[in-house]
Scaffold this active site. Sequence first.
Site, PDB file in Angstrom:
ATOM      1  NE  ARG A 131       9.273 -20.170 -30.224  1.00 42.64           N
ATOM      2  CZ  ARG A 131      10.312 -20.700 -30.871  1.00 42.64           C
ATOM      3  NH1 ARG A 131      10.322 -20.727 -32.158  1.00 42.64           N
ATOM      4  NH2 ARG A 131      11.338 -21.220 -30.202  1.00 42.64           N
ATOM      5  CB  THR A 132       8.726 -15.561 -25.096  1.00 38.02           C
ATOM      6  OG1 THR A 132       8.197 -16.876 -25.271  1.00 38.02           O
ATOM      7  CG2 THR A 132       7.890 -14.813 -24.067  1.00 38.02           C
ATOM      8  CE  LYS A 175      29.514  -6.396 -12.062  1.00 38.61           C
ATOM      9  NZ  LYS A 175      29.132  -4.982 -12.204  1.00 38.61           N
ATOM     10  NE  ARG A 186      10.912 -17.701 -21.226  1.00 37.43           N
ATOM     11  CZ  ARG A 186      10.676 -18.298 -22.392  1.00 37.43           C
ATOM     12  NH1 ARG A 186      11.660 -18.894 -23.040  1.00 37.43           N
ATOM     13  NH2 ARG A 186       9.463 -18.301 -22.913  1.00 37.43           N
ATOM     14  CG  HIS A 190       4.956 -19.323 -21.337  1.00 39.47           C
ATOM     15  ND1 HIS A 190       4.971 -17.961 -21.570  1.00 39.47           N
ATOM     16  CD2 HIS A 190       5.815 -19.876 -22.247  1.00 39.47           C
ATOM     17  CE1 HIS A 190       5.801 -17.703 -22.573  1.00 39.47           C
ATOM     18  NE2 HIS A 190       6.332 -18.844 -23.000  1.00 39.47           N
TER      19      HIS A 190
HETATM   20  N1   CP Z   1       7.078 -20.738 -26.835  1.00 36.31           N
HETATM   21  C1   CP Z   1       8.166 -20.158 -26.263  1.00 36.31           C
HETATM   22  O1   CP Z   1       8.141 -19.776 -25.092  1.00 36.31           O
HETATM   23  O2   CP Z   1       9.236 -20.083 -27.073  1.00 36.31           O
HETATM   24  P1   CP Z   1      10.637 -19.429 -26.683  1.00 36.31           P
HETATM   25  O3   CP Z   1      11.226 -20.303 -25.576  1.00 36.31           O
HETATM   26  O4   CP Z   1      11.462 -19.428 -27.918  1.00 36.31           O
HETATM   27  O5   CP Z   1      10.370 -18.053 -26.156  1.00 36.31           O
END
Ligand code: CP
Length: 315
Positions: free
Chosen positions: A52-53, A81, A102, A130
């Site tokens: 999703r993110t 590397k 991320r 998050h």
């Molecule tokens: N909610 C969320 O962060 O989903 P993903 O890990 O799929 O990005």
Amino acid sequence: MSENRSVITLAHLTREKIEYLLKMAAQFEQHPNRRILEGKVVATLFFEPSTRTRLSFETAANRLGARVIGFADPKITSGTKGESLKDTIKMVSNYADVIVMRHYLEGAARYASEVTNVPIINAGDGSNQHPSQTMLDMYSIYKTQGMLDNLNIHLVGDLKYGRTVHSLLMAMRHFNPTFHFIAPKELKMPEEYKIYCRQNGIRFTEGTDFNEDTISGADILYMTRVQKERFTDLMEYERVKDTYILSSDMLSKARPNMKILHPLPRINEITADVDDNPHAYYFQQAQNGLYAREALISDVLGLTLDDITNDKTII
Ligand code: CP
């Protein structure tokens, strides 16, 4: 947000700024397709898996006319590397106007923001924060409840490693919430977040019971996945993974306004029969992520709510 407009956490945002970003998200929900970011490049650097993110950030950039570069798997980068995170960020800063990142390490997004002037949007750092998820969670809460103030929010499941619940409780401090932390003792809300609640006048209770009666007091029932990837002992994961499973028959005493949120992915913690229940909102919640992320990208790139409201590039 730090000097360079990075979004590492929402903890420092004022109530007014949160409401401003939610108004922006509402504008994008009305008209998601625009050319307001034409000429901009958005980098998405995902050192951890995501559906999703990453895809909603990339969709947001694409729908606003920006171009996207990046990776979904760090194994195809020169990190394998031995290139450092610092050097990776400095390199990508030569190419992109904003970096969505991320990373599995807590604090990685803040570190990245300290080695570049390009804004970093934290798309999840370990079990820490998050913030873009929290923006879409707050947008979802606002849409379903008509307000953010004075709500009973039940957080259920993995409150130790779940970064979405950590971000949410910090950003909600302006709105007089009452949180109910429901977790097995192994996955309790960490002490630092309880201290944060006490310091910021946020009421909370803690418990392990999860049944029709505990659900009956909730305006928002926020279910979470047990974060298998954070466990060092997989036997412990096996012991706790199915502690709480929400099924439709547990919703008979729920308030009419109550909505079930979940950041997703879900494993076993919500049974499929809940999906068609009017209280279920988690798939719409994920859809709201597009609008919230259009707002965040636009804001860090210096666009204002007026720019969005008066935008003539709507497609
Ligand atoms: N909610 C969320 O962060 O989903 P993903 O890990 O799929 O990005």
